[in-house]
Scaffold this motif. Structure first.
Motif, PDB file in Angstrom:
ATOM      1  N   GLN A 196       0.861  -1.191   0.000  1.00  0.00           N
ATOM      2  CA  GLN A 196       0.000   0.000   0.000  1.00  0.00           C
ATOM      3  C   GLN A 196       0.889   1.230   0.000  1.00  0.00           C
ATOM      4  OE1 GLN A 196      -2.562   0.199   3.428  1.00  0.00           O
ATOM      5  NE2 GLN A 196      -4.336   0.682   2.177  1.00  0.00           N
ATOM      6  N   ASN A 197       0.392   2.329  -0.607  1.00  0.00           N
ATOM      7  CA  ASN A 197       1.176   3.551  -0.586  1.00  0.00           C
ATOM      8  C   ASN A 197       0.837   4.368   0.668  1.00  0.00           C
ATOM      9  OD1 ASN A 197      -1.206   5.109  -1.118  1.00  0.00           O
ATOM     10  ND2 ASN A 197      -0.997   4.640  -3.300  1.00  0.00           N
ATOM     11  N   TYR A 198       1.622   5.420   0.881  1.00  0.00           N
ATOM     12  CA  TYR A 198       1.484   6.191   2.117  1.00  0.00           C
ATOM     13  C   TYR A 198       0.201   7.024   2.158  1.00  0.00           C
ATOM     14  CZ  TYR A 198       3.144   8.493   6.319  1.00  0.00           C
ATOM     15  OH  TYR A 198       3.288   8.936   7.606  1.00  0.00           O
ATOM     16  N   LEU A 199      -0.422   7.199   1.007  1.00  0.00           N
ATOM     17  CA  LEU A 199      -1.672   7.953   0.962  1.00  0.00           C
ATOM     18  C   LEU A 199      -2.738   7.304   1.831  1.00  0.00           C
ATOM     19  CD1 LEU A 199      -3.307  10.294  -0.292  1.00  0.00           C
ATOM     20  CD2 LEU A 199      -3.873   8.744  -2.190  1.00  0.00           C
ATOM     21  N   ASP A 200      -2.819   5.959   1.790  1.00  0.00           N
ATOM     22  CA  ASP A 200      -3.811   5.255   2.604  1.00  0.00           C
ATOM     23  C   ASP A 200      -3.510   5.402   4.097  1.00  0.00           C
ATOM     24  OD1 ASP A 200      -5.190   4.375   0.371  1.00  0.00           O
ATOM     25  OD2 ASP A 200      -3.879   2.643   0.128  1.00  0.00           O
ATOM     26  N   VAL A 201      -2.218   5.478   4.432  1.00  0.00           N
ATOM     27  CA  VAL A 201      -1.853   5.685   5.835  1.00  0.00           C
ATOM     28  C   VAL A 201      -2.335   7.050   6.319  1.00  0.00           C
ATOM     29  CG1 VAL A 201       0.063   5.873   7.468  1.00  0.00           C
ATOM     30  CG2 VAL A 201       0.123   4.153   5.654  1.00  0.00           C
ATOM     31  N   LEU A 202      -2.116   8.078   5.492  1.00  0.00           N
ATOM     32  CA  LEU A 202      -2.554   9.417   5.879  1.00  0.00           C
ATOM     33  C   LEU A 202      -4.076   9.506   5.955  1.00  0.00           C
ATOM     34  CD1 LEU A 202      -0.100  11.658   3.819  1.00  0.00           C
ATOM     35  CD2 LEU A 202      -0.037  11.165   6.267  1.00  0.00           C
ATOM     36  N   THR A 203      -4.752   8.796   5.053  1.00  0.00           N
ATOM     37  CA  THR A 203      -6.216   8.790   5.095  1.00  0.00           C
ATOM     38  C   THR A 203      -6.719   8.150   6.390  1.00  0.00           C
ATOM     39  OG1 THR A 203      -6.297   8.667   2.677  1.00  0.00           O
ATOM     40  CG2 THR A 203      -8.290   8.064   3.890  1.00  0.00           C
ATOM     41  N   ALA A 204      -6.122   7.048   6.785  1.00  0.00           N
ATOM     42  CA  ALA A 204      -6.505   6.391   8.034  1.00  0.00           C
ATOM     43  C   ALA A 204      -6.175   7.271   9.239  1.00  0.00           C
ATOM     44  CB  ALA A 204      -5.812   5.034   8.156  1.00  0.00           C
ATOM     45  N   LEU A 205      -5.045   7.978   9.179  1.00  0.00           N
ATOM     46  CA  LEU A 205      -4.673   8.878  10.278  1.00  0.00           C
ATOM     47  C   LEU A 205      -5.669  10.021  10.394  1.00  0.00           C
ATOM     48  CD1 LEU A 205      -2.706   9.792  12.453  1.00  0.00           C
ATOM     49  CD2 LEU A 205      -1.340  10.906  10.668  1.00  0.00           C
ATOM     50  N   ARG A 206      -6.122  10.522   9.276  1.00  0.00           N
ATOM     51  CA  ARG A 206      -7.137  11.576   9.308  1.00  0.00           C
ATOM     52  C   ARG A 206      -8.424  11.090   9.958  1.00  0.00           C
ATOM     53  NH1 ARG A 206      -8.840  13.990   3.626  1.00  0.00           N
ATOM     54  NH2 ARG A 206      -9.634  11.851   3.440  1.00  0.00           N
ATOM     55  N   GLY A 207      -8.804   9.841   9.652  1.00  0.00           N
ATOM     56  CA  GLY A 207     -10.002   9.273  10.287  1.00  0.00           C
ATOM     57  C   GLY A 207      -9.845   9.147  11.792  1.00  0.00           C
ATOM     58  N   LEU A 208      -8.649   8.776  12.248  1.00  0.00           N
ATOM     59  CA  LEU A 208      -8.400   8.671  13.684  1.00  0.00           C
ATOM     60  C   LEU A 208      -8.457  10.050  14.345  1.00  0.00           C
ATOM     61  CD1 LEU A 208      -7.591   6.997  16.156  1.00  0.00           C
ATOM     62  CD2 LEU A 208      -5.193   7.337  15.498  1.00  0.00           C
ATOM     63  N   GLN A 209      -7.892  11.062  13.707  1.00  0.00           N
ATOM     64  CA  GLN A 209      -7.935  12.410  14.264  1.00  0.00           C
ATOM     65  C   GLN A 209      -9.365  12.934  14.350  1.00  0.00           C
ATOM     66  OE1 GLN A 209      -5.293  14.298  11.470  1.00  0.00           O
ATOM     67  NE2 GLN A 209      -3.512  14.134  12.844  1.00  0.00           N
ATOM     68  N   GLU A 210     -10.169  12.611  13.359  1.00  0.00           N
ATOM     69  CA  GLU A 210     -11.576  13.041  13.379  1.00  0.00           C
ATOM     70  C   GLU A 210     -12.316  12.377  14.536  1.00  0.00           C
ATOM     71  OE1 GLU A 210     -14.311  15.644  11.665  1.00  0.00           O
ATOM     72  OE2 GLU A 210     -12.222  15.277  11.100  1.00  0.00           O
ATOM     73  N   ALA A 211     -12.043  11.098  14.764  1.00  0.00           N
ATOM     74  CA  ALA A 211     -12.667  10.397  15.890  1.00  0.00           C
ATOM     75  C   ALA A 211     -12.224  11.007  17.224  1.00  0.00           C
ATOM     76  CB  ALA A 211     -12.319   8.914  15.842  1.00  0.00           C
ATOM     77  N   ASP A 212     -10.946  11.395  17.296  1.00  0.00           N
ATOM     78  CA  ASP A 212     -10.454  12.041  18.520  1.00  0.00           C
ATOM     79  C   ASP A 212     -11.168  13.356  18.784  1.00  0.00           C
ATOM     80  OD1 ASP A 212      -8.657  10.130  19.378  1.00  0.00           O
ATOM     81  OD2 ASP A 212      -7.007  10.915  18.170  1.00  0.00           O
ATOM     82  N   ARG A 213     -11.404  14.130  17.744  1.00  0.00           N
ATOM     83  CA  ARG A 213     -12.084  15.410  17.924  1.00  0.00           C
ATOM     84  C   ARG A 213     -13.497  15.216  18.440  1.00  0.00           C
ATOM     85  NH1 ARG A 213     -12.682  18.663  12.978  1.00  0.00           N
ATOM     86  NH2 ARG A 213     -13.717  20.017  14.492  1.00  0.00           N
ATOM     87  N   PHE A 214     -14.229  14.279  17.884  1.00  0.00           N
ATOM     88  CA  PHE A 214     -15.586  14.006  18.371  1.00  0.00           C
ATOM     89  C   PHE A 214     -15.555  13.519  19.819  1.00  0.00           C
ATOM     90  CE2 PHE A 214     -16.731  13.710  13.789  1.00  0.00           C
ATOM     91  CZ  PHE A 214     -17.806  14.590  13.800  1.00  0.00           C
ATOM     92  N   LEU A 215     -14.595  12.686  20.133  1.00  0.00           N
ATOM     93  CA  LEU A 215     -14.508  12.129  21.476  1.00  0.00           C
ATOM     94  C   LEU A 215     -14.194  13.228  22.498  1.00  0.00           C
ATOM     95  CD1 LEU A 215     -14.695   9.534  23.098  1.00  0.00           C
ATOM     96  CD2 LEU A 215     -12.252   9.176  22.708  1.00  0.00           C
ATOM     97  N   VAL A 216     -13.326  14.177  22.125  1.00  0.00           N
ATOM     98  CA  VAL A 216     -13.009  15.286  23.031  1.00  0.00           C
ATOM     99  C   VAL A 216     -14.265  16.098  23.354  1.00  0.00           C
ATOM    100  CG1 VAL A 216     -11.853  17.529  23.129  1.00  0.00           C
ATOM    101  CG2 VAL A 216     -10.576  15.497  22.451  1.00  0.00           C
ATOM    102  N   SER A 217     -15.057  16.403  22.346  1.00  0.00           N
ATOM    103  CA  SER A 217     -16.280  17.189  22.568  1.00  0.00           C
ATOM    104  C   SER A 217     -17.255  16.459  23.488  1.00  0.00           C
ATOM    105  CB  SER A 217     -16.955  17.500  21.225  1.00  0.00           C
ATOM    106  OG  SER A 217     -16.134  18.328  20.427  1.00  0.00           O
TER     107      SER A 217
END
Length: 457
Positions: free
Chosen positions: A403-424
């Motif tokens: 897999q290329n690194y683009l998929d890694v960054l996409t998955a990392l973005r999904g994790l950051q979005e989940a963190d933001r919702f969880l913080v709220s």
């Protein structure tokens, strides 16, 4: 003997008027409740349960400097002074007077002096217990003011805590948004490189740029909100808004487990506003007794010792009297005043019941919201776990070359979005805990270390 019998009679009738009975817990709410003689108890330092030294310091500053608390303290001092006035009225009054006159008469010996001195004694016998009822009304007014001060302190500390954790949330969101913007820009660069190689369409590149712009806008809004909250916190502390950041924490803590086992009636029985409402109710009941005593005869005892000295003679005399006043006809004014006092009492009864019902609804609603919020956080925590697993899988596949690194960054973005919702949602949970503590009135245990437990009604 006649004078002694008269004094005994006065003392006997000085407390025969009673007031209507009032209950601590309305019958609609509970058949029987706590006794009416519970002592005052200051609101405990509930915020110690949150174990945050910065918050503890801010609340102490706010309680010392906020104008609303100072106003409540001044109102309490006024009520206590009025109680002192009512208590002083029980006692006789003694006044001393002195007078000197100099008269110059034509054709006579000048400088004729006349010295007059007197001691005047007065005492309102307070028949029918009127003085006692006035003191009772003043005591209940002071109680009301004291509990109002406790209510102000509780509301102020809760507002400071809520604003503090809202500020912590926006600071945390700001850090997460900054990380998201960096990831989004990395994605944008990778997609642009693929676009130049003909491996990605232009629409994908433009969509990624749009996402980066949206995140930057969210960061600007978040920074503005942080500044507003900081200034609101300054005002709550009783200080002018400035540019100094009082909150530096960048992680929303876990909310303590809710406390307060028991029925809603038991949970709110010590609320300061309910105790203040009960004091108002008892004050209105004392007003009914006072208005009834106004329709009965009143007795004023007076005495005077006077001394007159002139140039050629001096004399003294002593006099006393009993002034009995019987209201024979007042055009119905006293009767209407009594009816007004009775309607005031009925109004206070209904206000007190309304206060109880509103408090019960508040506690029940907050309990339900707290339980629902815990389920929401559990769901978001599971979502974050899945996002973390997706990121780990993408990294493993990238390491293996599948897999290329683009998929890694996409998955990392999904994790950051989940963190933001969880913080709220975690901040919302701790806000509900603060509001629930305010609704109960104080923690339901004396030792903070023993305040852990499940909050179930």
């Amino acid at each position: 003997m006649k004078q002694l019998a008269f004094i005994v009679l006065i003392l006997g009738i000085s407390g025969c008027v009673t007031v209507p009975s009032v209950d601590r817990v309305p019958d609609v709410v509970l058949d029987s409740g706590p006794t009416n003689s519970e002592p005052r108890a200051e609101v405990e330092r509930w915020w110690l349960e949150l174990d945050d030294s910065v918050l503890h310091n801010l609340i102490e500053i706010g309680l010392a400097g906020n104008p609303s608390r100072q106003i409540a303290m001044a109102r309490l001092a006024q009520a206590e002074a009025e109680l002192g006035v009512a208590e002083a009225a029980r006692w006789p009054s003694l006044f001393g007077r002195g007078n000197r006159q100099v008269r110059n008469i034509s054709g006579r010996d000048p400088d004729i002096r006349s010295d007059l001195g007197s001691l005047d004694f007065g005492w309102d016998a307070g028949l029918w217990g009127k003085r006692r009822l006035e003191i009772e009304g003043a005591q209940q007014f002071a109680e009301q003011r004291w509990f109002e001060q406790q209510s102000v302190e509780l509301a102020l500390s809760a507002s400071i805590a809520e604003t503090y954790y809202q500020t912590v949330e926006v600071r945390t969101q700001g850090a997460l948004l900054a990380a998201q913007i960096q990831v989004s820009k990395d994605l944008e660069r990778l997609i642009e490189a693929r676009f130049r190689l003909g491996q990605a369409p232009a629409s994908e590149l433009y969509q990624q740029r749009e996402q980066t712009t949206v995140l930057e806008q969210l960061k600007l809004v978040n920074d503005t909100r942080q500044e507003v909250l900081e200034k609101s916190l300054d005002v709550l502390l009783g200080q002018p808004p400035d540019a100094v950041a009082r909150v530096v924490r960048v992680a929303v803590p876990d909310a303590p487990e809710a406390v307060g086992p028991g029925t809603p009636e038991e949970l709110i029985s010590h609320r300061a506003d309910i105790r203040a409402g009960y004091a108002r109710l008892r004050q209105a009941a004392a007003g009914v007794g006072i208005s009834f005593a106004e329709r009965l005869p009143s007795l004023q005892v007076t005495a005077s010792l006077t001394s007159l000295t002139e140039k050629t003679f001096s004399t003294e005399w002593f006099g006393y009297g009993l002034d009995l006043t019987v209201p024979i006809f007042t055009g119905g004014r006293l009767r209407q005043l009594e009816k007004r006092a009775q309607f005031v009492l009925e109004e206070e009864r209904q206000r007190y019941l309304e206060l109880w019902l509103a408090a019960l609804e508040e506690v029940s609603s907050l309990t339900r919201q707290y339980q629902q919020q815990q389920r929401i956080i559990d769901t978001l925590a599971a979502r974050r776990g899945h996002a973390q697993q997706a990121l780990d899988a993408a990294r493993n596949r990238y390491t293996l070359g599948d897999q290329n690194y683009l998929d890694v960054l996409t998955a990392l973005r999904g994790l950051q979005e989940a963190d933001r919702f969880l913080v709220s949602e975690r901040r919302q949970l701790i806000t509900l805990w603060i509001r629930a503590t305010e609704a109960i009135g104080q923690p339901m245990c004396g030792d903070v270390e023993d305040c852990r437990g499940n909050w179930q009604l």
